[in-house]
Design a protein around this motif. Structure first.
Motif, PDB file in Angstrom:
ATOM      1  N   ALA A 161      48.906   5.503   7.208  1.00 32.90           N
ATOM      2  CA  ALA A 161      49.024   5.223   8.725  1.00 32.90           C
ATOM      3  C   ALA A 161      47.537   4.661   9.168  1.00 32.90           C
ATOM      4  N   MET A 162      46.475   4.844   8.586  1.00 31.20           N
ATOM      5  CA  MET A 162      45.317   3.952   8.894  1.00 31.20           C
ATOM      6  C   MET A 162      45.813   2.652   8.598  1.00 31.20           C
ATOM      7  N   ILE A 163      46.049   2.283   7.432  1.00 28.03           N
ATOM      8  CA  ILE A 163      46.245   0.800   7.192  1.00 28.03           C
ATOM      9  C   ILE A 163      47.432   0.166   8.188  1.00 28.03           C
ATOM     10  N   ALA A 164      48.402   0.967   8.309  1.00 26.85           N
ATOM     11  CA  ALA A 164      49.474   0.435   9.232  1.00 26.85           C
ATOM     12  C   ALA A 164      48.743   0.188  10.630  1.00 26.85           C
ATOM     13  N   MET A 165      47.938   1.067  11.010  1.00 25.47           N
ATOM     14  CA  MET A 165      47.198   0.531  12.334  1.00 25.47           C
ATOM     15  C   MET A 165      46.277  -0.647  12.361  1.00 25.47           C
ATOM     16  N   ALA A 166      45.564  -0.644  11.102  1.00 27.02           N
ATOM     17  CA  ALA A 166      44.682  -1.715  11.002  1.00 27.02           C
ATOM     18  C   ALA A 166      45.230  -3.012  10.701  1.00 27.02           C
ATOM     19  N   LEU A 167      46.596  -2.926  10.130  1.00 19.91           N
ATOM     20  CA  LEU A 167      47.316  -4.446   9.978  1.00 19.91           C
ATOM     21  C   LEU A 167      48.565  -4.379  11.162  1.00 19.91           C
ATOM     22  N   ALA A 168      48.440  -3.673  12.224  1.00 18.76           N
ATOM     23  CA  ALA A 168      49.440  -3.849  13.191  1.00 18.76           C
ATOM     24  C   ALA A 168      49.379  -5.427  13.811  1.00 18.76           C
ATOM     25  N   LEU A 169      48.031  -5.706  14.042  1.00 14.21           N
ATOM     26  CA  LEU A 169      47.852  -6.967  14.783  1.00 14.21           C
ATOM     27  C   LEU A 169      47.829  -8.233  13.813  1.00 14.21           C
ATOM     28  N   ASN A 170      47.890  -7.880  12.407  1.00 12.68           N
ATOM     29  CA  ASN A 170      47.817  -9.047  11.491  1.00 12.68           C
ATOM     30  C   ASN A 170      46.370  -9.651  11.495  1.00 12.68           C
ATOM     31  N   PRO A 171      45.268  -8.797  11.458  1.00 13.94           N
ATOM     32  CA  PRO A 171      43.890  -9.238  11.370  1.00 13.94           C
ATOM     33  C   PRO A 171      43.765 -10.345  10.238  1.00 13.94           C
ATOM     34  N   LYS A 172      42.766 -11.086  10.598  1.00  6.70           N
ATOM     35  CA  LYS A 172      42.327 -12.091   9.558  1.00  6.70           C
ATOM     36  C   LYS A 172      41.454 -11.564   8.559  1.00  6.70           C
ATOM     37  N   LEU A 173      40.625 -10.334   8.912  1.00  8.28           N
ATOM     38  CA  LEU A 173      39.650  -9.888   7.996  1.00  8.28           C
ATOM     39  C   LEU A 173      39.963  -8.322   8.043  1.00  8.28           C
ATOM     40  N   LEU A 174      39.973  -7.671   6.892  1.00  2.75           N
ATOM     41  CA  LEU A 174      40.221  -6.194   6.788  1.00  2.75           C
ATOM     42  C   LEU A 174      39.059  -5.815   5.931  1.00  2.75           C
ATOM     43  N   ILE A 175      38.209  -4.731   6.505  1.00  2.00           N
ATOM     44  CA  ILE A 175      37.242  -3.937   5.709  1.00  2.00           C
ATOM     45  C   ILE A 175      37.679  -2.564   5.268  1.00  2.00           C
ATOM     46  N   ALA A 176      37.718  -2.537   3.938  1.00  2.00           N
ATOM     47  CA  ALA A 176      38.191  -1.115   3.531  1.00  2.00           C
ATOM     48  C   ALA A 176      36.839  -0.323   3.107  1.00  2.00           C
ATOM     49  N   ASP A 177      36.301   0.737   3.552  1.00  2.00           N
ATOM     50  CA  ASP A 177      35.355   1.521   3.302  1.00  2.00           C
ATOM     51  C   ASP A 177      35.690   2.527   2.593  1.00  2.00           C
ATOM     52  N   GLU A 178      35.637   2.684   1.142  1.00  2.00           N
ATOM     53  CA  GLU A 178      35.909   3.828   0.434  1.00  2.00           C
ATOM     54  C   GLU A 178      37.281   4.258   0.574  1.00  2.00           C
ATOM     55  N   PRO A 179      38.479   3.507   0.759  1.00  2.00           N
ATOM     56  CA  PRO A 179      39.864   3.874   1.432  1.00  2.00           C
ATOM     57  C   PRO A 179      40.593   4.961   0.270  1.00  2.00           C
ATOM     58  N   THR A 180      40.193   5.109  -0.946  1.00  2.95           N
ATOM     59  CA  THR A 180      40.871   5.947  -1.755  1.00  2.95           C
ATOM     60  C   THR A 180      39.788   7.163  -2.461  1.00  2.95           C
ATOM     61  N   THR A 181      38.771   7.340  -1.672  1.00  3.79           N
ATOM     62  CA  THR A 181      37.820   8.079  -2.518  1.00  3.79           C
ATOM     63  C   THR A 181      38.434   9.594  -2.741  1.00  3.79           C
ATOM     64  N   LEU A 192      46.126   1.138  -3.518  1.00  2.00           N
ATOM     65  CA  LEU A 192      45.675   0.002  -3.895  1.00  2.00           C
ATOM     66  C   LEU A 192      46.796  -1.150  -4.042  1.00  2.00           C
ATOM     67  N   ASP A 193      47.940  -0.578  -4.623  1.00  2.00           N
ATOM     68  CA  ASP A 193      49.078  -1.719  -4.633  1.00  2.00           C
ATOM     69  C   ASP A 193      49.491  -2.232  -3.229  1.00  2.00           C
ATOM     70  N   LEU A 194      49.590  -1.247  -2.127  1.00  2.00           N
ATOM     71  CA  LEU A 194      50.054  -1.566  -1.003  1.00  2.00           C
ATOM     72  C   LEU A 194      49.258  -2.566  -0.276  1.00  2.00           C
ATOM     73  N   MET A 195      47.663  -2.320  -0.452  1.00  2.00           N
ATOM     74  CA  MET A 195      46.805  -3.367  -0.120  1.00  2.00           C
ATOM     75  C   MET A 195      46.942  -4.668  -0.662  1.00  2.00           C
ATOM     76  N   ARG A 196      47.287  -4.679  -1.790  1.00  2.00           N
ATOM     77  CA  ARG A 196      47.319  -6.035  -2.614  1.00  2.00           C
ATOM     78  C   ARG A 196      48.756  -6.800  -2.045  1.00  2.00           C
ATOM     79  N   ARG A 197      49.647  -6.011  -1.875  1.00  2.00           N
ATOM     80  CA  ARG A 197      50.865  -6.608  -1.240  1.00  2.00           C
ATOM     81  C   ARG A 197      50.905  -7.101  -0.085  1.00  2.00           C
ATOM     82  N   LEU A 198      50.177  -6.153   0.858  1.00  2.00           N
ATOM     83  CA  LEU A 198      49.931  -6.851   2.400  1.00  2.00           C
ATOM     84  C   LEU A 198      49.010  -7.730   2.400  1.00  2.00           C
ATOM     85  N   GLN A 199      48.069  -7.793   1.713  1.00  2.00           N
ATOM     86  CA  GLN A 199      47.188  -8.598   1.684  1.00  2.00           C
ATOM     87  C   GLN A 199      47.664 -10.087   1.199  1.00  2.00           C
ATOM     88  N   SER A 200      48.586 -10.333   0.450  1.00  2.00           N
ATOM     89  CA  SER A 200      49.280 -11.275  -0.174  1.00  2.00           C
ATOM     90  C   SER A 200      50.203 -11.972   0.838  1.00  2.00           C
TER      91      SER A 200
END
Length: 345
Positions: A161-181, A192-200
């Protein structure tokens, strides 16, 4: 020019015990579609550096420059920063439960973000976008879960849900601070696979902050190793993993569990990270370094080109010979020069 160029970033905090030198001369750049991994032990300055870029360190003394598409994030007006934060630059924090408001529905929080940056968006349009984003990050039945509260989501779902919120406006830069700890290995791999796919898909630049070198191996294009608030080594991922130059980087790599170490003890880095109030003289790593020389105790090294030139980005802040290929060859060269000195004296 890169999407983000950070030059000589310095961050300090005044406390009752003294001045905490949290970040001391950090420089890096990141381009669209690329991932920069920032790695190091707790207290090395990883999170403070990126929170400063987002202007989330009130009371800190900050200097340096951080150009995002030509605008300095450290000096732009508060109004301009609010426009950039969330829309152009988004951040995923380590603990989604503390980042999501517990009294508001998850979908409502995403909708408010969208409407805050695009006032012309209707409530129905914002809700449709929230449902779309929740579905995009793998939330099942998003049209129903959009009305759930954060406590009704599992840890992995809250992070999605946090990733969905972060990407809702298609930002140019995404900072992920220990997102899977705080996530188990299976959910971590999915995130991680989701972030790779969305980044691509969105060509987003990504800064991944972690102490987990396994995550960096999966995600990063370039890696910045931090120690004592200062960069220790910078290189492409493959160069850093196969030919590290700095002893601290070597120590981090040797402390990773692997199939080769199943029947042997892990090799930890001796000692403790330095106090950022009372830093050691010279190289801050020298009290823990098995290769420390007299010069290391007196003079502080700066990032300089290292390796054989196969990776032009490879730089290391260490007094070991920089023209050697990897740390082993560097230490062999030290031994050879020491032996030659002994024969001539």
């Amino acid at each position: 020019m890169s999407l983000l160029e950070v030059t000589d970033l310095r961050v300090s905090f005044s406390t009752a015990d003294g001045v905490v030198h949290a970040v001391r001369g950090m420089s890096f750049s990141v381009d669209s579609g690329r991932t920069l991994g920032i790695v190091g032990e707790s207290g090395s300055g990883k999170s403070v550096s990126t929170q400063t870029l987002m202007r989330l360190t009130p009371g800190a003394e900050v200097s340096g420059r951080a150009l995002f598409e030509g605008e300095d994030l450290l000096t732009v007006s508060d109004k301009k920063m609010r426009e950039l934060r969330g829309a152009e630059i988004a951040m995923i924090f380590q603990d989604p439960l503390s980042s999501l408001h517990p009294l508001y529905k998850v979908g409502w929080q995403i909708e408010e973000l969208i409407k805050a940056h695009d006032p012309g968006t209707s409530k129905d349009q914002a809700r449709k976008r929230a449902i779309e984003m929740l579905g995009l990050v793998g939330i099942p039945k998003p049209d129903r879960r959009v009305d759930d509260y954060p406590h009704q989501f599992s840890g992995g779902m809250r992070q999605r849900a946090m990733i969905a919120m972060a990407l809702a406006l298609n930002p140019k830069l995404l900072i992920a601070d220990e997102p899977t700890t705080a996530l188990d290995a299976t959910v971590q791999a999915q995130i991680l696979d989701l972030m790779r796919r969305l980044q691509s898909e969105f060509d987003t630049a990504l800064i991944m902050i972690t102490h987990d070198l396994g995550v960096i191996a999966d995600m990063a294009d370039e890696v910045l190793v931090m120690y004592g608030g200062k960069p220790a080594e910078y290189a492409g991922r493959r160069e850093l993993y196969y030919r590290p130059h700095h002893p601290y980087t070597k120590g981090l790599l040797e402390s990773i569990p692997s199939s080769a170490s199943i029947h042997s003890r892990l090799k930890p880095i001796p000692g403790q990270p330095p106090s950022l109030i009372n830093l050691p003289s010279g190289c801050v790593f020298h009290p823990r370094c098995e290769y420390a020389m007299d010069r290391c105790r007196e003079d502080e090294p700066q990032l300089e080109a290292a390796g054989d030139g196969s990776d032009p980005t490879h730089r290391s802040a260490c007094w070991l010979p920089h023209d050697a290929v990897g740390l082993d060859e560097a230490t062999d060269e030290i031994r050879r020069r020491t032996a030659e000195r002994g024969r001539t004296e």
